[in-house]
Design an enzyme around this catalytic site. Structure first.
Site, PDB file in Angstrom:
ATOM      1  N   LYS A 247      -5.370   3.350 -11.649  1.00  0.00           N
ATOM      2  CA  LYS A 247      -5.047   2.326 -12.279  1.00  0.00           C
ATOM      3  C   LYS A 247      -5.778   2.183 -13.617  1.00  0.00           C
ATOM      4  O   LYS A 247      -5.096   1.825 -14.733  1.00  0.00           O
ATOM      5  CB  LYS A 247      -5.042   1.172 -11.564  1.00  0.00           C
ATOM      6  CG  LYS A 247      -3.895   0.988 -10.375  1.00  0.00           C
ATOM      7  CD  LYS A 247      -4.218  -0.426  -9.714  1.00  0.00           C
ATOM      8  CE  LYS A 247      -3.646  -0.404  -8.456  1.00  0.00           C
ATOM      9  NZ  LYS A 247      -3.693  -1.698  -7.734  1.00  0.00           N
TER      10      LYS A 247
ATOM     11  N   LYS B 103       2.046  -9.464  -4.208  1.00  0.00           N
ATOM     12  CA  LYS B 103       0.973 -10.530  -3.953  1.00  0.00           C
ATOM     13  C   LYS B 103       0.046 -10.706  -5.181  1.00  0.00           C
ATOM     14  O   LYS B 103      -0.257 -12.097  -5.331  1.00  0.00           O
ATOM     15  CB  LYS B 103       0.071  -9.804  -3.075  1.00  0.00           C
ATOM     16  CG  LYS B 103      -0.968 -10.526  -2.385  1.00  0.00           C
ATOM     17  CD  LYS B 103      -1.750  -9.544  -1.379  1.00  0.00           C
ATOM     18  CE  LYS B 103      -3.046 -10.367  -1.019  1.00  0.00           C
ATOM     19  NZ  LYS B 103      -3.695  -9.563   0.160  1.00  0.00           N
TER      20      LYS B 103
ATOM     21  N   HIS C  37      15.745  21.000  11.470  1.00  0.00           N
ATOM     22  CA  HIS C  37      16.246  22.240  10.482  1.00  0.00           C
ATOM     23  C   HIS C  37      15.695  22.254   9.157  1.00  0.00           C
ATOM     24  O   HIS C  37      16.210  22.800   8.056  1.00  0.00           O
ATOM     25  CB  HIS C  37      17.806  21.930  10.193  1.00  0.00           C
ATOM     26  CG  HIS C  37      18.638  21.892  11.353  1.00  0.00           C
ATOM     27  ND1 HIS C  37      19.401  22.950  12.178  1.00  0.00           N
ATOM     28  CD2 HIS C  37      18.991  20.792  12.221  1.00  0.00           C
ATOM     29  CE1 HIS C  37      19.977  22.558  13.132  1.00  0.00           C
ATOM     30  NE2 HIS C  37      19.725  21.312  13.192  1.00  0.00           N
TER      31      HIS C  37
ATOM     32  N   GLU D 171      -3.349   4.086   3.634  1.00  0.00           N
ATOM     33  CA  GLU D 171      -3.985   3.074   2.701  1.00  0.00           C
ATOM     34  C   GLU D 171      -5.242   2.393   3.573  1.00  0.00           C
ATOM     35  O   GLU D 171      -6.026   2.201   2.992  1.00  0.00           O
ATOM     36  CB  GLU D 171      -2.916   2.346   1.964  1.00  0.00           C
ATOM     37  CG  GLU D 171      -3.668   1.727   0.688  1.00  0.00           C
ATOM     38  CD  GLU D 171      -2.750   0.870  -0.122  1.00  0.00           C
ATOM     39  OE1 GLU D 171      -2.282  -0.432   0.376  1.00  0.00           O
ATOM     40  OE2 GLU D 171      -2.319   1.149  -1.135  1.00  0.00           O
TER      41      GLU D 171
ATOM     42  N   GLU E 128       3.321  -1.881 -12.423  1.00  0.00           N
ATOM     43  CA  GLU E 128       4.780  -1.393 -12.279  1.00  0.00           C
ATOM     44  C   GLU E 128       5.812  -2.472 -12.078  1.00  0.00           C
ATOM     45  O   GLU E 128       6.912  -2.608 -12.622  1.00  0.00           O
ATOM     46  CB  GLU E 128       4.804  -0.245 -10.986  1.00  0.00           C
ATOM     47  CG  GLU E 128       3.895   1.007 -10.967  1.00  0.00           C
ATOM     48  CD  GLU E 128       2.595   0.837 -10.511  1.00  0.00           C
ATOM     49  OE1 GLU E 128       1.974  -0.298 -10.656  1.00  0.00           O
ATOM     50  OE2 GLU E 128       2.005   1.975 -10.283  1.00  0.00           O
TER      51      GLU E 128
ATOM     52  N   GLY F 101      -1.589  -6.297   1.635  1.00  0.00           N
ATOM     53  CA  GLY F 101      -0.031  -5.953   1.083  1.00  0.00           C
ATOM     54  C   GLY F 101       0.859  -4.908   2.097  1.00  0.00           C
ATOM     55  O   GLY F 101       2.180  -5.485   2.286  1.00  0.00           O
ATOM     56  N   ARG F 102       0.284  -4.197   2.784  1.00  0.00           N
ATOM     57  CA  ARG F 102       0.721  -3.455   3.566  1.00  0.00           C
ATOM     58  C   ARG F 102       1.173  -3.842   4.971  1.00  0.00           C
ATOM     59  O   ARG F 102       1.594  -3.314   6.135  1.00  0.00           O
ATOM     60  CB  ARG F 102       0.134  -1.959   3.896  1.00  0.00           C
ATOM     61  CG  ARG F 102      -1.444  -2.150   4.234  1.00  0.00           C
ATOM     62  CD  ARG F 102      -2.072  -0.823   3.853  1.00  0.00           C
ATOM     63  NE  ARG F 102      -3.678  -1.069   4.027  1.00  0.00           N
ATOM     64  CZ  ARG F 102      -4.546  -1.396   3.301  1.00  0.00           C
ATOM     65  NH1 ARG F 102      -3.966  -1.542   1.921  1.00  0.00           N
ATOM     66  NH2 ARG F 102      -5.721  -1.356   3.520  1.00  0.00           N
TER      67      ARG F 102
END
Ligand code: F6P
Length: 543
Positions: free
Chosen positions: A507, A209, A387, A356, A215, A270-271
C-alpha cells in the site's frame, strides 16, 4: 503452558512427531480393512454438520494426540479469552469479538467496562429497519423512484463476505432487487457493475471499516460522480449513499450523513465482519429474519466450539487435522470443494479468512517460527474442478487434503441433477482415499505399459461435510466452523491471526508510485532498475 514455550519443545508436539513415523506409512485401504466400522466411528455430528474425517491418515490415537497438543497449547483458555473480550489481538491492542455479533440479546460481553451486546443489537435493529424500507420500496431515490439496485463498494472483508453470502443465499433473496459488488480499483469493475443501472434507482453501500482504503474510496468517489452526473444535486447523495464503517468522521467528510451510517467496532476484524453491519447488503437481499437465522447458526457453532471436548469439537478437529498435514506431512495446501453451486465464492472468501489470518512468520512475542504456518487455501465448486485441477490432486506429486462440502437437499430439484452431483462428491473422496492398484488394473486387462499411468496410489486425505440444506443457518454454521478452525491453528502456531501487517508495504509503495505515474513531467525515479523501467514503459505506452 507458558506462552513462550517454543511449539516444537512441547512434549505433545514431540509425541506427534514420533507418531507420524508410524502413521505416515499406513494406507487408508489398510485402515478401512482393519476396522469395518471406521467410516462411522471417525465421523461427528454437531451444529447440523455431519463431519466425516475417516478418510484422513489418522488413527484414533492421532486424534487423541492432536487433542493433547491443543490442551497443552492452552487452546481452552485462549478460546475463553476470545469469547470474553480479552485483547488477544496483541499488535493492535484489540479484543476479537466476532462471536459477539451473533450473541443473543440477553448475553453480556464486556469490553473496556461496557457490555457490547446491546450495541450489536441496536445496529441490527437499525439495519433491519433500513433493509425493510428498501425491500418494501419505501426508501425512495432522489427523484422519487424506488431503489431497485444495490451496489456494495468495499474490498477484502468488506466485499468477500457480502458477495459470498449474497451468492450463497441467492435463492432466499429479493428477486426484484439487483445486487452488484465493486471491489477492484480497476475501473472496469465499477464500469461493468453500473453499465445497465439507472442512477435514480441505485443505492450505493460504501463498506469500509477504516473508510480510508484506497480502492474503496476511489470507487466511492467515482460512484458519487456517476450519481451526481445524472441526479445533478448534491442533496441526492443522502438518498443514494449509505456507509458501513467504524469511522464516522471520515464518513461525514465523504458527504454521507452519519444518520445513514451503520457502525461496527474495532473488535470486529475485516475478514470476520460479514455478520456485522458489513452484512447490510446481505440483509437487504435476504431480509432481517433470514439474516437472524444466519447469526443463530453461527452462534450455535460458537457454543459448540466453546464447550465440546477437542476430540469431538468440529472447528478444533478441522484445525488440528490441518496442522497434522501442514506440519508433519509437509503438505502445503488445502482444497475447498463445495458441491453446491451457490457456494461458488466460498473458497475465495476463505482465502482471506485463512491466509490473511495465519500467513505469519513470527510468533505473537516476535520470535521467528521454525515451522510452517498457514496452508494455501484454494478451490472451486464441484463438479467443475473435477474437469480441471483434480488430476493433480489424484495423481500429482503433492499431497493436498480436501474439504468436500455437500448438502443432502438441493434448492432446485431438477431431474437427476442432485443425485449425480452427490454421486460425484462421494466418488471423489472414495477415489482419493482408495485409488486403484496395479493389480486391479492388470485384472481388468489393462496393458502393462499403461498400468503406471492408470494407477491411482490413493491415500489422499479428505473430509466430507454433509449438511442438510444450504439455509442461512447452515451458512452461518459453516462460516463459524472455518473461523474457529483458523483460530485453533493460529493459537497452536503461537501467531496472531487478527492483524495483517503484511498488506501494508505494498500500500505504501503504491502510494509512492501513483504520483510518479500521474506526473505531467518525467519524474525522477529512485526505485530499483526493474521498477523504474516498468514505470517508464507504462508512461510511454499508456496512451
Ligand atoms: O488491506 C487488507 C485489509 O485491511 C483487510 O484486512 C480488510 O478486510 C480490507 O483491507 C478492507 O479494509 P476496510 O474495510 O477498512 O476498507
Amino acid at each position: 503452558m507458558a506462552d513462550n514455550t517454543p511449539l516444537k519443545s512441547l512434549p505433545a508436539w514431540q509425541a506427534l512427531e514420533a507418531h507420524y513415523e508410524k502413521v505416515s506409512k499406513l494406507h487408508l485401504r489398510g485402515l478401512f480393512a482393519a476396522d469395518p466400522a471406521r467410516g462411522e466411528k471417525l465421523a461427528l455430528e454437531a451444529a447440523g454438520i455431519y463431519f466425516d474425517y475417516s478418510k484422513h491418515r489418522v488413527t484414533e490415537e492421532t486424534i487423541g494426540l492432536l487433542a493433547d497438543l491443543a490442551e497443552s497449547a492452552g487452546l481452552r483458555e485462549k478460546i475463553e479469552d476470545m469469547f470474553t473480550g480479552e485483547k488477544i489481538n496483541v499488535t493492535e491492542g484489540r479484543a476479537v469479538l466476532h462471536t459477539a455479533l451473533r450473541a443473543p440479546k440477553n448475553a453480556t460481553i464486556v469490553v473496556d467496562g461496557e457490555n457490547v451486546v446491546p450495541h450489536v443489537h441496536a445496529v441490527l435493529e437499525k439495519m433491519a429497519g433500513f433493509a425493510e424500507k428498501v425491500r418494501g420500496e419505501h426508501w425512495k431515490g432522489y427523484t422519487g423512484k424506488p431503489i431497485r439496485n444495490i451496489v456494495n463498494i468495499g474490498i477484502g472483508g468488506s466485499d468477500l463476505g457480502p458477495v459470498m453470502a449474497y451468492e450463497a443465499l441467492k435463492s432466499y433473496s429479493h428477486r426484484g432487487l439487483t445486487f452488484r459488488f465493486v471491489s477492484n480499483v480497476d475501473g472496469t469493475d465499477f464500469a461493468e457493475a453500473v453499465t445497465d443501472l439507472d442512477p435514480a434507482e441505485t443505492l450505493f453501500i460504501v463498506a469500509s471499516k477504516t473508510f480510508t482504503t484506497q480502492e474503496t474510496m476511489t470507487n466511492a468517489e467515482t460512484a458519487r460522480d456517476w450519481a451526481l452526473k445524472a441526479l445533478k444535486d448534491k442533496a441526492a447523495i443522502a438518498k443514494h449513499f449509505v456507509a458501513v464503517s467504524t469511522n464516522a468522521a471520515r464518513v461525514s467528510e465523504f458527504g454521507i450523513d452519519t444518520e445513514n451510517m451503520f457502525g461496527f467496532w474495532d473488535w470486529v476484524g475485516g475478514r470476520y465482519s460479514m455478520f456485522s453491519a458489513i452484512g447490510l447488503s446481505t440483509m437487504i437481499a435476504i431480509g432481517p429474519k433470514h439474516f437472524q437465522e444466519m447469526l443463530d447458526g453461527a452462534h450455535e457453532m460458537d457454543e459448540h466450539y466453546r464447550t465440546a471436548p477437542f476430540e469431538r469439537n468440529l472447528p478444533a478437529l478441522m484445525g488440528l487435522l490441518g496442522i497434522w498435514y501442514n506440519n508433519f506431512f509437509n503438505a502445503q495446501a488445502i482444497a475447498v470443494l463445495p458441491y453446491e453451486q451457490y457456494l461458488k465464492r466460498f473458497p475465495a472468501y476463505l482465502q482471506q479468512m485463512t491466509m490473511e489470518s495465519n500467513g505469519k512468520r513470527v510468533t505473537t512475542d516476535g520470535r521467528d517460527v521454525d515451522y510452517q504456518t498457514s496452508q494455501i487455501y484454494w478451490g472451486e465448486p464441484g463438479t467443475n474442478g473435477q474437469h480441471s485441477f483434480y488430476q493433480l490432486i489424484h495423481q500429482g506429486t503433492k499431497l493436498i487434503p480436501c474439504d468436500f462440502i455437500a448438502f443432502a437437499k438441493t434448492r432446485h430439484k431438477l431431474g437427476r441433477h442432485h443425485d449425480l452431483l452427490m454421486a460425484n462428491v462421494f466418488a471423489q473422496a472414495e477415489a482419493l482415499a482408495f485409488g486403484k492398484t496395479a493389480a486391479e488394473l492388470k485384472a481388468e486387462g489393462v496393458k502393462d505399459w499403461l498400468i503406471p499411468h492408470k494407477t491411482f496410489e490413493g491415500n489422499r486425505p479428505s473430509t466430507t461435510m454433509l449438511l442438510d440444506e444450504l439455509t442461512p443457518a447452515a451458512l452461518g454454521r459453516l462460516v463459524a466452523l472455518y473461523e474457529h478452525s483458523v483460530f485453533t491453528q493460529g493459537m497452536i502456531w503461537q501467531i496472531g491471526p487478527f492483524d495483517q501487517w503484511g498488506v501494508e508495504l505494498g500500500k505504501v509503495l503504491a502510494g509512492r508510485i501513483a504520483p510518479e505515474l500521474e506526473a505531467a513531467a518525467e519524474p525522477e525515479l529512485n526505485h530499483d532498475s526493474s521498477t523504474n523501467a516498468l514505470i517508464r514503459r507504462y508512461r510511454q505506452h499508456r496512451h
